[in-house]
Design a protein around this motif. Structure first.
Motif, mmCIF file in Angstrom:
data_model
loop_
_atom_site.group_PDB
_atom_site.id
_atom_site.type_symbol
_atom_site.label_atom_id
_atom_site.label_comp_id
_atom_site.label_asym_id
_atom_site.label_seq_id
_atom_site.Cartn_x
_atom_site.Cartn_y
_atom_site.Cartn_z
ATOM 1 N N ILE A 261 4.193 39.325 -18.577
ATOM 2 C CA ILE A 261 5.062 38.368 -19.282
ATOM 3 C C ILE A 261 6.530 38.796 -19.182
ATOM 4 O O ILE A 261 7.401 38.000 -18.818
ATOM 5 C CB ILE A 261 4.616 38.204 -20.756
ATOM 6 C CG1 ILE A 261 3.247 37.508 -20.807
ATOM 7 C CG2 ILE A 261 5.654 37.405 -21.560
ATOM 8 C CD1 ILE A 261 2.608 37.428 -22.183
ATOM 9 N N ASP A 264 8.092 38.284 -15.935
ATOM 10 C CA ASP A 264 8.044 36.881 -15.528
ATOM 11 C C ASP A 264 7.140 36.643 -14.308
ATOM 12 O O ASP A 264 7.514 35.960 -13.358
ATOM 13 C CB ASP A 264 9.478 36.376 -15.232
ATOM 14 C CG ASP A 264 9.535 34.849 -15.200
ATOM 15 O OD1 ASP A 264 8.551 34.211 -15.636
ATOM 16 O OD2 ASP A 264 10.534 34.302 -14.713
ATOM 17 N N TYR A 266 4.084 35.306 -14.624
ATOM 18 C CA TYR A 266 3.009 34.384 -15.011
ATOM 19 C C TYR A 266 3.229 32.994 -14.403
ATOM 20 O O TYR A 266 4.306 32.676 -13.910
ATOM 21 C CB TYR A 266 2.866 34.325 -16.536
ATOM 22 C CG TYR A 266 4.098 33.881 -17.283
ATOM 23 C CD1 TYR A 266 5.061 34.809 -17.677
ATOM 24 C CD2 TYR A 266 4.304 32.539 -17.603
ATOM 25 C CE1 TYR A 266 6.199 34.400 -18.369
ATOM 26 C CE2 TYR A 266 5.425 32.131 -18.297
ATOM 27 C CZ TYR A 266 6.374 33.054 -18.671
ATOM 28 O OH TYR A 266 7.491 32.647 -19.339
ATOM 29 N N HIS A 268 4.085 29.564 -14.737
ATOM 30 C CA HIS A 268 4.792 28.747 -15.729
ATOM 31 C C HIS A 268 4.164 27.377 -15.906
ATOM 32 O O HIS A 268 4.036 26.878 -17.021
ATOM 33 C CB HIS A 268 6.266 28.605 -15.334
ATOM 34 C CG HIS A 268 7.058 29.829 -15.644
ATOM 35 N ND1 HIS A 268 7.954 29.902 -16.676
ATOM 36 C CD2 HIS A 268 7.049 31.053 -15.069
ATOM 37 C CE1 HIS A 268 8.482 31.116 -16.725
ATOM 38 N NE2 HIS A 268 7.958 31.828 -15.747
ATOM 39 N N PHE A 278 1.683 30.487 -26.478
ATOM 40 C CA PHE A 278 2.252 31.482 -25.552
ATOM 41 C C PHE A 278 3.373 32.296 -26.200
ATOM 42 O O PHE A 278 3.438 33.509 -26.033
ATOM 43 C CB PHE A 278 2.754 30.807 -24.271
ATOM 44 C CG PHE A 278 3.352 31.789 -23.293
ATOM 45 C CD1 PHE A 278 2.545 32.645 -22.570
ATOM 46 C CD2 PHE A 278 4.733 31.870 -23.109
ATOM 47 C CE1 PHE A 278 3.083 33.575 -21.682
ATOM 48 C CE2 PHE A 278 5.280 32.795 -22.233
ATOM 49 C CZ PHE A 278 4.457 33.644 -21.521
ATOM 50 N N LYS A 282 3.551 36.235 -26.511
ATOM 51 C CA LYS A 282 4.668 36.979 -25.919
ATOM 52 C C LYS A 282 5.254 37.959 -26.943
ATOM 53 O O LYS A 282 5.539 39.110 -26.620
ATOM 54 C CB LYS A 282 5.743 35.979 -25.449
ATOM 55 C CG LYS A 282 6.910 36.610 -24.736
ATOM 56 C CD LYS A 282 7.887 35.553 -24.242
ATOM 57 C CE LYS A 282 9.089 36.223 -23.609
ATOM 58 N NZ LYS A 282 10.048 35.229 -23.107
ATOM 59 N N ILE A 344 -2.988 32.887 -17.840
ATOM 60 C CA ILE A 344 -1.539 32.803 -17.604
ATOM 61 C C ILE A 344 -1.154 33.205 -16.183
ATOM 62 O O ILE A 344 -0.040 32.939 -15.741
ATOM 63 C CB ILE A 344 -0.701 33.610 -18.638
ATOM 64 C CG1 ILE A 344 -0.836 35.111 -18.415
ATOM 65 C CG2 ILE A 344 -1.047 33.214 -20.067
ATOM 66 C CD1 ILE A 344 0.249 35.911 -19.150
#
Lengths: 745, 111
Positions: A261, A264, A266, A268, A278, A282, A344
């Motif tokens: 996560i 970045d 994952y 989207h 989410f 997070k 994810i």
């Protein structure tokens, strides 16, 4: 496959094609084989090269089936106990007499104490898993059907978590099993990586997944990542082994989520359109940075980051979760975190990713639906259902730990009759503290046992023993994952008979027709299977025999097409219609809606003082090729390969204790003690030992107090009762503590 | 006529014992007598995280490469049942080409 499934050879041999299940046990793997019968005896078993999944391959448990089938100790006629409980004194009786005695007892207990005074116990993996529920609900009429393993720690937790988080059946890695042309199917994509978490599929063939498919995929280019406290053989062929401290898995999963996560990595599109919660997830994973997770799990920080980057970027990269998710009081959170990782990173319901089935199909569906045949007021008496809603909503059974409490206390009512279907749970299989169960079960007044051999459990408790046929001796349908993700379906064909054995479904029908004929319109097993198959597929049991195997194909991205929800809308069949990264149901049941890490009950960190006395972390239950839990111990060719229960110890740790390779040692902790044989290996950490489960000794005295030596090597006596998670799932079979010392006797 | 052999890919021999047991079935061998027998090398760690652990089945002089099965158009029992699909049977020249093509962890036996 060839239409002829039964061939008479010129030399008088009969060759029958079949797909295996049980008994003897394994999960519903459905391997294809040919059974050769001569003069009424099974003379040879061979793999069937036409079978699309097993392709001729066959493991040693099926290859030695003739030794099992014709074993001199096998029980092949109904038996009545004529001595005291625990004495090896039996009399052969007819099925009619056995059924008369059983039905009289069921009517007596039902009329005098209510049907809930009868409890049906089931074991693991065998075909009985489909039939012991209807046996309880539909044939006998009791709401109490019990899988006795503390915290329901096998498959049930993973199925329930999936039901609540994804609204689907069992999530399995895509090994192209749905297609006759397998890996060459144009819709299929080979996984770039497969993560195998707390599992050794080569030996366990878990829930019907054909274990050596992993090897098939590796040969085509798939790379492997293992998460395991032991480096097993597959680990030596893996790109990475995250060799974690037993029981710390959830911290590791949260650490992987943290990196994916925060960096970045994952998907989207999937996260925005198909997940719920989410932002909350997070925020939660910020509590689990890699350096902290490395301290908890003993996995180096750099390796956590590297593997997280692979999971985030490799396409596809399915995660195959194992029994380690279930056998952990923190396992609901682990399962939730693993499903979040899969979702994810865009690996859910895509080619080569994770496939999901319906919550139930065919006999798997029927077994659950039979509970509606019980009146509401009787169903409400199911043991532990009210106290443990997260378990009793998805599972139709009692709560296992509450069932032991009920046996011990007689509250809320006294249990009086037991039926043990394919379950030998005073051996180290599906119970914690089997010695405590053994004492508690003495209070039952009358017991029926269905099995193939006189097991320790049968010797201790059976009043009536009903013999089960092996899969070579009865008709049936094998479907992977018990119908929760039926990748393929195979016909099990009766090839011959030994003695007078009746299969699970035959006993259900016969008993049902006597006690509750309104629920049992079928006269034969074949009629029953016709009725299961025809409405869904348009073909009957005989058609399935001729097909040999039926592969239904697979539709990917069902959530986009409205194929997962009962209302036909896109999305998932959950409360929010999304993959619930934050669970509405967990919250409703008083649990944290997000995954979190909780230290094991007993560990170097939670109980440092106790750990000085018991300085090893104990993990248990790894599979072998030669047995299925407590089965196969009496088969000479298999016992030759695996003669003794093995405890794995690191050589450095062993040296300090004066233990040499091959020494018998005691494992002991606050709860119990047992004896196993030391195998020194560097594949395990010096602070961890791994012990074998399922051991008893068919060659030792049958009668009490020996019960085939069931207490000698019984590792489950070291596992405590009711040390389970907040929602009622997960017991610490893989994360206890113990000491080890050389056995001088 | 070519000499025939057994090719083992020990990168993928998982140590399942199916070769041993199916051979015993085929040749009706007594306990303790083998037509092919598994041996184990390792596990040992060469460098951190780099392990060696191999299983290799070796045929004995009881192995006739399943002449009866070959005559019927079937594979040798060990080759058919090998869970890792890590065994092959054929003329040694063909097997040698397969060994070279894979380039690692291959062994050929001419029993």
């Amino acid at each position: 496959m060839d239409k002829d499934w039964k061939i008479q050879q010129p030399d008088g041999t009969l060759t029958v094609r079949t797909c295996g299940w049980s008994p003897p046990g394994d999960h519903p793997v459905g391997c294809g084989m040919k059974l050769h019968i001569k003069d009424g005896r099974l003379v040879k078993v061979e793999g069937d090269p036409e079978h699309p999944i097993s392709q001729g391959r066959l493991c040693v448990r099926c290859l030695t089936l003739p030794e099992y089938v014709h074993h001199p100790q096998r029980i092949i006629y109904p038996m009545k106990r004529v001595g005291k409980k625990g004495e090896d004194k039996w009399q052969r009786i007819s099925w009619d007499e056995a059924m008369d005695i059983i039905c009289d007892k069921i009517r007596y207990f039902t009329d005098n104490y209510g049907a809930e005074s009868i409890v049906v116990f089931g074991g693991t993996g065998r075909e009985a898993c489909l039939y012991y529920y209807p046996l309880a609900f539909s044939s006998i009429g009791t709401p109490n059907c019990c899988y006795p393993l503390s915290g329901w720690s096998c498959y049930g937790p993973r199925c329930s978590i999936t039901d609540y988080i994804l609204g689907a059946g069992y999530p399995e890695i895509d090994f192209a099993g749905y297609y006759p042309d397998r890996y060459d199917n144009p819709n299929y994509k080979l996984p770039e990586y497969v993560v195998i978490w707390g599992k050794n599929p080569l030996m366990s063939n878990p829930d019907g997944f054909y274990g050596h498919s992993i090897i098939d995929m590796m040969k085509r280019g798939t790379k492997i990542i293992c998460v395991d406290p032991r480096i097993h053989w597959l680990g030596t062929r893996a790109e990475h082994v995250l060799q974690l401290r037993p029981g710390s898995d959830t911290a590791l999963a949260l650490g992987l989520l943290n990196v994916i996560i925060n960096e970045d990595l994952y998907d989207h599109d999937f996260v925005e359109n198909w997940t719920y919660g989410f932002e909350e997830l997070k925020e939660r994973v910020q509590e689990y940075p890699p350096e902290k997770v490395a301290e908890i799990t003993w996995v180096p920080k750099e390796q956590i980051i590297e593997v997280a980057r692979i999971i985030g970027t490799a396409k596809p990269c399915p995660i195959q979760w194992g029994l380690a998710v279930d056998e952990n009081p923190n396992g609901v959170q682990l399962g939730h975190a693993i499903l979040a990782l899969i979702a994810i990173t865009g690996n859910l319901d895509v080619p080569g990713g994770i496939t999901i089935g319906p919550p139930a199909a065919l006999m798997g569906k029927w077994r659950m639906e039979t509970r509606s045949q019980l009146p509401d007021e009787l169903w409400a008496k199911r043991i532990g259902a009210e106290e443990w809603p997260a378990l009793s909503t998805a599972m139709a059974t009692t709560h296992p730990d509450e069932t032991l409490d009920t046996l011990e206390t007689g509250k809320p009512y006294k249990l009086r009759m037991g039926w043990f279907n394919s379950s030998n749970f005073i051996s180290a299989t599906c119970s914690a503290q089997p010695d405590r169960w053994y004492r508690a079960l003495q209070s039952l007044e009358f017991n029926v046992v269905q099995d193939t051999f006189m097991t320790p459990t049968a010797m201790a408790f059976a009043d009536i023993f009903l013999p089960l046929p092996t899969f070579a001796e009865h008709d049936g349908v094998v479907l992977t994952h018990f119908g929760r993700n039926a990748i393929f379906m195979g016909a099990m064909n009766k090839a011959f008979e030994v003695g007078e054995c009746k299969s699970d479904i035959e006993v259900c029908i016969e008993l049902g027709k006597r006690l509750h004929p309104e629920h049992w319109p079928w006269d034969t097993a074949e009629e029953f299977f016709d009725d299961q198959l025809k409405p869904e597929f348009g073909f009957d049991f005989n058609d399935l025999r001729e097909k040999g195997v039926f592969q239904p194909s697979y539709e990917y991205k069902k959530y986009e097409k409205g194929l997962l929800r009962f209302d036909g809308e896109p999305g998932f069949n959950t409360v929010t219609g999304m993959v619930e990264l934050c669970s509405t149901l967990f919250e409703a049941w008083g649990e944290d809606p997000l995954p979190y890490y909780k230290e094991p009950h007993y560990s170097p960190y939670s109980t440092p003082e106790l750990f000085k006395e018991y300085p090893f972390i104990l993990t248990t239950g790894a599979r072998t090729f030669t047995s299925f839990h407590s089965e196969h111990r009496q088969v000479p060719s298999l016992r030759e390969i695996t003669p003794d229960p093995i405890v794995e110890i690191n050589p450095e740790a062993a040296e300090k204790l004066g233990i040499k390779d091959g020494d018998w040692v005691y494992l002991e902790n606050m709860f119990g003690k047992c004896k196993q044989k030391a195998k020194l290996t560097k594949t395990i950490d010096s602070k961890v030992v791994h012990a074998s489960h399922g051991w008893w000794y068919p060659e030792k005295p049958a009668e009490e107090p020996s019960l085939f030596g069931v207490w000698e090597s019984n590792i489950n006596t070291l596992i405590p009762h009711k040390h389970i998670g907040k929602l009622g799932f997960g017991a610490p079979f893989k994360s206890l503590i113990c000491k080890v010392y050389k056995a001088e006797d | 006529m070519s000499q025939y052999g057994l090719l083992i890919d020990y990168e993928y021999c998982t140590g399942c014992h199916s070769c041993e047991v199916s051979c015993k079935n085929e040749k009706k061998l007594a306990h303790g007598v083998y037509g092919i027998k598994l041996s184990e090398i390792g596990p040992f760690e060469i460098t951190p995280g780099n392990w060696e652990w191999n299983y290799i089945p070796s045929p004995t002089k009881l192995c006739d490469l399943c002449a009866d099965r070959i005559e019927k158009g079937e594979k040798p029992a060990c080759v058919l049942h090998c869970l890792g699909l890590a065994m092959d049977y054929g003329p040694v020249e063909e097997l040698a080409k397969k060994m070279a093509a894979k380039g690692k962890k291959m062994v050929m036996f001419v029993p």
